[in-house]
Enzyme design. Sequence first.
Site, PDB file in Angstrom:
ATOM      1  N   SER A  83       0.812  -1.222   0.000  1.00 24.29           N
ATOM      2  CA  SER A  83       0.000   0.000   0.000  1.00 24.29           C
ATOM      3  C   SER A  83       0.842   1.267   0.000  1.00 24.29           C
ATOM      4  O   SER A  83       1.896   1.332   0.641  1.00 24.29           O
ATOM      5  CB  SER A  83      -0.870  -0.016   1.258  1.00 24.29           C
ATOM      6  OG  SER A  83      -1.409   1.255   1.502  1.00 24.29           O
ATOM      7  N   GLU A 111       0.132   3.624   1.698  1.00 28.32           N
ATOM      8  CA  GLU A 111       0.129   4.059   3.109  1.00 28.32           C
ATOM      9  C   GLU A 111       1.510   3.810   3.737  1.00 28.32           C
ATOM     10  O   GLU A 111       1.864   4.422   4.737  1.00 28.32           O
ATOM     11  CB  GLU A 111      -0.974   3.288   3.848  1.00 28.32           C
ATOM     12  CG  GLU A 111      -1.288   3.721   5.262  1.00 28.32           C
ATOM     13  CD  GLU A 111      -1.974   5.077   5.382  1.00 28.32           C
ATOM     14  OE1 GLU A 111      -2.047   5.588   6.505  1.00 28.32           O
ATOM     15  OE2 GLU A 111      -2.416   5.633   4.358  1.00 28.32           O
ATOM     16  N   TYR A 171      -1.699   0.353  10.693  1.00 25.67           N
ATOM     17  CA  TYR A 171      -1.965  -0.322   9.405  1.00 25.67           C
ATOM     18  C   TYR A 171      -0.757  -0.183   8.480  1.00 25.67           C
ATOM     19  O   TYR A 171      -0.288  -1.172   7.889  1.00 25.67           O
ATOM     20  CB  TYR A 171      -3.221   0.278   8.755  1.00 25.67           C
ATOM     21  CG  TYR A 171      -3.403  -0.124   7.305  1.00 25.67           C
ATOM     22  CD1 TYR A 171      -3.976  -1.344   6.959  1.00 25.67           C
ATOM     23  CD2 TYR A 171      -2.986   0.730   6.269  1.00 25.67           C
ATOM     24  CE1 TYR A 171      -4.135  -1.706   5.617  1.00 25.67           C
ATOM     25  CE2 TYR A 171      -3.150   0.372   4.940  1.00 25.67           C
ATOM     26  CZ  TYR A 171      -3.720  -0.848   4.612  1.00 25.67           C
ATOM     27  OH  TYR A 171      -3.868  -1.200   3.293  1.00 25.67           O
TER      28      TYR A 171
HETATM   29  P1  NAP Z   1     -11.549  -4.567   1.782  1.00 30.08           P
HETATM   30  O1  NAP Z   1     -12.699  -4.227   0.900  1.00 30.08           O
HETATM   31  O2  NAP Z   1     -11.506  -4.031   3.162  1.00 30.08           O
HETATM   32  O3  NAP Z   1     -11.477  -6.170   1.869  1.00 30.08           O
HETATM   33  C1  NAP Z   1     -10.676  -6.831   2.810  1.00 30.08           C
HETATM   34  C2  NAP Z   1     -10.888  -8.318   2.678  1.00 30.08           C
HETATM   35  O4  NAP Z   1     -10.061  -9.002   3.644  1.00 30.08           O
HETATM   36  C3  NAP Z   1     -12.334  -8.800   2.953  1.00 30.08           C
HETATM   37  O5  NAP Z   1     -12.650  -9.782   2.011  1.00 30.08           O
HETATM   38  C4  NAP Z   1     -12.232  -9.414   4.348  1.00 30.08           C
HETATM   39  O6  NAP Z   1     -13.177 -10.412   4.600  1.00 30.08           O
HETATM   40  C5  NAP Z   1     -10.839 -10.021   4.263  1.00 30.08           C
HETATM   41  N1  NAP Z   1     -10.276 -10.376   5.569  1.00 30.08           N
HETATM   42  C6  NAP Z   1     -10.092  -9.556   6.630  1.00 30.08           C
HETATM   43  N2  NAP Z   1      -9.532 -10.238   7.654  1.00 30.08           N
HETATM   44  C7  NAP Z   1      -9.367 -11.527   7.228  1.00 30.08           C
HETATM   45  C8  NAP Z   1      -8.847 -12.701   7.822  1.00 30.08           C
HETATM   46  N3  NAP Z   1      -8.394 -12.720   9.080  1.00 30.08           N
HETATM   47  N4  NAP Z   1      -8.808 -13.836   7.079  1.00 30.08           N
HETATM   48  C9  NAP Z   1      -9.282 -13.849   5.808  1.00 30.08           C
HETATM   49  N5  NAP Z   1      -9.814 -12.771   5.202  1.00 30.08           N
HETATM   50  C10 NAP Z   1      -9.847 -11.618   5.902  1.00 30.08           C
HETATM   51  O7  NAP Z   1     -10.169  -4.176   1.081  1.00 30.08           O
HETATM   52  P2  NAP Z   1      -9.868  -3.744  -0.450  1.00 30.08           P
HETATM   53  O8  NAP Z   1     -10.097  -2.288  -0.582  1.00 30.08           O
HETATM   54  O9  NAP Z   1     -10.528  -4.697  -1.354  1.00 30.08           O
HETATM   55  O10 NAP Z   1      -8.281  -3.935  -0.489  1.00 30.08           O
HETATM   56  C11 NAP Z   1      -7.708  -5.206  -0.805  1.00 30.08           C
HETATM   57  C12 NAP Z   1      -6.285  -5.256  -0.253  1.00 30.08           C
HETATM   58  O11 NAP Z   1      -5.517  -4.224  -0.839  1.00 30.08           O
HETATM   59  C13 NAP Z   1      -6.171  -5.056   1.252  1.00 30.08           C
HETATM   60  O12 NAP Z   1      -5.085  -5.849   1.690  1.00 30.08           O
HETATM   61  C14 NAP Z   1      -5.830  -3.585   1.396  1.00 30.08           C
HETATM   62  O13 NAP Z   1      -5.131  -3.361   2.608  1.00 30.08           O
HETATM   63  C15 NAP Z   1      -4.947  -3.393   0.178  1.00 30.08           C
HETATM   64  N6  NAP Z   1      -4.919  -2.052  -0.396  1.00 30.08           N
HETATM   65  C16 NAP Z   1      -6.083  -1.435  -0.725  1.00 30.08           C
HETATM   66  C17 NAP Z   1      -6.041  -0.197  -1.327  1.00 30.08           C
HETATM   67  C18 NAP Z   1      -7.306   0.516  -1.725  1.00 30.08           C
HETATM   68  O14 NAP Z   1      -7.229   1.726  -1.990  1.00 30.08           O
HETATM   69  N7  NAP Z   1      -8.436  -0.169  -1.815  1.00 30.08           N
HETATM   70  C19 NAP Z   1      -4.793   0.417  -1.599  1.00 30.08           C
HETATM   71  C20 NAP Z   1      -3.623  -0.265  -1.270  1.00 30.08           C
HETATM   72  C21 NAP Z   1      -3.690  -1.509  -0.681  1.00 30.08           C
HETATM   73  P3  NAP Z   1     -14.610 -10.103   5.322  1.00 30.08           P
HETATM   74  O15 NAP Z   1     -15.553  -9.776   4.198  1.00 30.08           O
HETATM   75  O16 NAP Z   1     -14.904 -11.388   6.004  1.00 30.08           O
HETATM   76  O17 NAP Z   1     -14.395  -8.954   6.254  1.00 30.08           O
HETATM   77  N1  GDD Z   2     -12.396   7.508   6.212  1.00 27.76           N
HETATM   78  C1  GDD Z   2     -12.483   8.832   6.332  1.00 27.76           C
HETATM   79  N2  GDD Z   2     -13.617   9.378   6.878  1.00 27.76           N
HETATM   80  N3  GDD Z   2     -11.459   9.600   5.902  1.00 27.76           N
HETATM   81  C2  GDD Z   2     -11.581  10.934   6.011  1.00 27.76           C
HETATM   82  C3  GDD Z   2     -12.717  11.553   6.552  1.00 27.76           C
HETATM   83  C4  GDD Z   2     -13.780  10.737   7.026  1.00 27.76           C
HETATM   84  O1  GDD Z   2     -14.811  11.191   7.511  1.00 27.76           O
HETATM   85  N4  GDD Z   2     -12.537  12.909   6.501  1.00 27.76           N
HETATM   86  C5  GDD Z   2     -11.342  13.111   5.937  1.00 27.76           C
HETATM   87  N5  GDD Z   2     -10.745  11.929   5.648  1.00 27.76           N
HETATM   88  C6  GDD Z   2      -9.399  11.754   5.079  1.00 27.76           C
HETATM   89  C7  GDD Z   2      -8.507  10.850   5.917  1.00 27.76           C
HETATM   90  O2  GDD Z   2      -7.986  11.578   7.046  1.00 27.76           O
HETATM   91  C8  GDD Z   2      -7.443  10.484   4.884  1.00 27.76           C
HETATM   92  O3  GDD Z   2      -6.461  11.476   4.814  1.00 27.76           O
HETATM   93  C9  GDD Z   2      -8.225  10.480   3.553  1.00 27.76           C
HETATM   94  O4  GDD Z   2      -9.495  11.106   3.833  1.00 27.76           O
HETATM   95  C10 GDD Z   2      -8.476   9.097   2.972  1.00 27.76           C
HETATM   96  O5  GDD Z   2      -9.019   8.258   3.967  1.00 27.76           O
HETATM   97  P1  GDD Z   2      -9.604   6.790   3.603  1.00 27.76           P
HETATM   98  O6  GDD Z   2     -10.579   6.888   2.503  1.00 27.76           O
HETATM   99  O7  GDD Z   2     -10.079   6.175   4.886  1.00 27.76           O
HETATM  100  O8  GDD Z   2      -8.364   6.017   2.988  1.00 27.76           O
HETATM  101  P2  GDD Z   2      -6.825   5.910   3.439  1.00 27.76           P
HETATM  102  O9  GDD Z   2      -6.017   6.725   2.471  1.00 27.76           O
HETATM  103  O10 GDD Z   2      -6.640   6.174   4.885  1.00 27.76           O
HETATM  104  O11 GDD Z   2      -6.549   4.352   3.223  1.00 27.76           O
HETATM  105  C11 GDD Z   2      -6.965   3.695   2.027  1.00 27.76           C
HETATM  106  O12 GDD Z   2      -5.951   3.754   1.068  1.00 27.76           O
HETATM  107  C12 GDD Z   2      -4.733   3.066   1.407  1.00 27.76           C
HETATM  108  C13 GDD Z   2      -3.747   3.283   0.250  1.00 27.76           C
HETATM  109  O13 GDD Z   2      -3.110   4.517   0.396  1.00 27.76           O
HETATM  110  C14 GDD Z   2      -7.316   2.243   2.398  1.00 27.76           C
HETATM  111  O14 GDD Z   2      -7.922   1.611   1.299  1.00 27.76           O
HETATM  112  C15 GDD Z   2      -6.084   1.449   2.765  1.00 27.76           C
HETATM  113  O15 GDD Z   2      -6.427   0.066   2.949  1.00 27.76           O
HETATM  114  C16 GDD Z   2      -5.071   1.602   1.623  1.00 27.76           C
HETATM  115  O16 GDD Z   2      -3.893   0.868   1.895  1.00 27.76           O
END
Ligand code: NAP
Ligand code: GDD
Length: 325
Positions: A126, A128, A150
């Site tokens: 990520s 992050e 995280y």
């Molecule tokens: P998400 O919607 O939160 O999905 C997370 C998945 O992980 C769900 O299917 C959840 O299952 C499963 N899970 C959680 N704990 C588990 C456990 N102990 N054993 C098996 N499965 C488990 O996340 P996403 O947005 O699709 O992201 C996919 C991956 O990419 C994550 O690793 C996230 O950290 C990473 N990532 C995401 C982003 C982004 O912007 N979306 C960016 C960078 C990296 P349940 O349905 O049972 O909760």
């Molecule tokens: N969630 C949330 N809720 N975020 C807020 C809010 C609020 O009400 N108001 C402002 N924000 C700001 C957060 O402080 C952060 O700076 C930004 O919006 C994005 O927050 P999120 O959408 O929760 O995503 P994230 O950037 O913290 O994390 C996501 O992206 C990562 C990759 O950079 C997640 O998908 C992570 O799993 C992923 O790794």
Amino acid sequence: MTTPKRALITGITGQDGSYLAEFLLQNGYEVGGMVRRTSSLNVERLASVLDKIKIVPGDLLDVASLVEAVKTFAPTEVYNLAAQSFVTTSWNQPEFTADVTALGVTRLLDAIRIVNPEIRFYQASSSEMFGKVREVPQSELTPFHPRSPYGVAKVYGHWITLNYRESFDMYTCSGILFNHESPRRGLEFVTRKISHQVARIKLGLAKELRLGNLDAKRDWGFAGDYVKAMWLMLNQDQPADDYVIATGETHSVREFCEVAFARAGLNYENYVVIDEEFFRPAEVDLLIGDPKKANDKLGWKPEVSFVDLVEMMVDADLEYCSSQI
Ligand code: NAP
Ligand code: GDD
């Protein structure tokens, strides 16, 4: 006749898992989705593919279940998308986050090493991990400085993935993905929180949207574009490697609000309320990725623009919320 490729996806019930499953099925894969036990099955995002995939029980907290999942499904590729992925929760549950998001990667890598080290492995790293960024834009060579439990857990997952490549000669890739969104995004993430509440306000179901830091900037892309990059990483003739996946553009939460409210014919300034509850103990102020390596070596580039993404999410939530009335 060639043997079909078999992909095991952990986290298949999440946003990315559902898009990746659809993409791999379209490309002739047999797909297994690892699902942990919960009191009710959580497969809404998989509606269109549920009858085409095999559900495989398993939990990243339990190595025996991972060995069994890898043994019984016998994949050629494993995509590790499972994680405790919400940054805010990681401060409330830091130990749990480390157990799933960091150690879970080692458990899964070990299961693969024991059962069949020839299996190709993708780790969902990520942006992050860059946290308090050391350079702009961030590339594969930018040092990490995570700002949340995280982010710290993801740094561990990233390095253990590289370590198994170097120690055991396994084909393990780490995709450093910047934020990617879609109508299937969880409601707690800021983009979906905004698009969903815009729809509710437009339909007269809500009056305001409470948010934290509007000045945070993210490099937001479309999840459907990003899962293709995961597959490309595991399907190269060249040695396994790590790649930044991003659009190369950054926008503030405020800009996201502006475009989202405008799509519904509203002015965000009339509805957004700043609420201390949504500020974080340590913030990641600015993320912007440099996707040049993925572009050059994988031929990958994003297809959905920022404005199209925001509008896609608002339109989908207007339809979804209307159907709930
Ligand atoms: P998400 O919607 O939160 O999905 C997370 C998945 O992980 C769900 O299917 C959840 O299952 C499963 N899970 C959680 N704990 C588990 C456990 N102990 N054993 C098996 N499965 C488990 O996340 P996403 O947005 O699709 O992201 C996919 C991956 O990419 C994550 O690793 C996230 O950290 C990473 N990532 C995401 C982003 C982004 O912007 N979306 C960016 C960078 C990296 P349940 O349905 O049972 O909760
Ligand atoms: N969630 C949330 N809720 N975020 C807020 C809010 C609020 O009400 N108001 C402002 N924000 C700001 C957060 O402080 C952060 O700076 C930004 O919006 C994005 O927050 P999120 O959408 O929760 O995503 P994230 O950037 O913290 O994390 C996501 O992206 C990562 C990759 O950079 C997640 O998908 C992570 O799993 C992923 O790794």
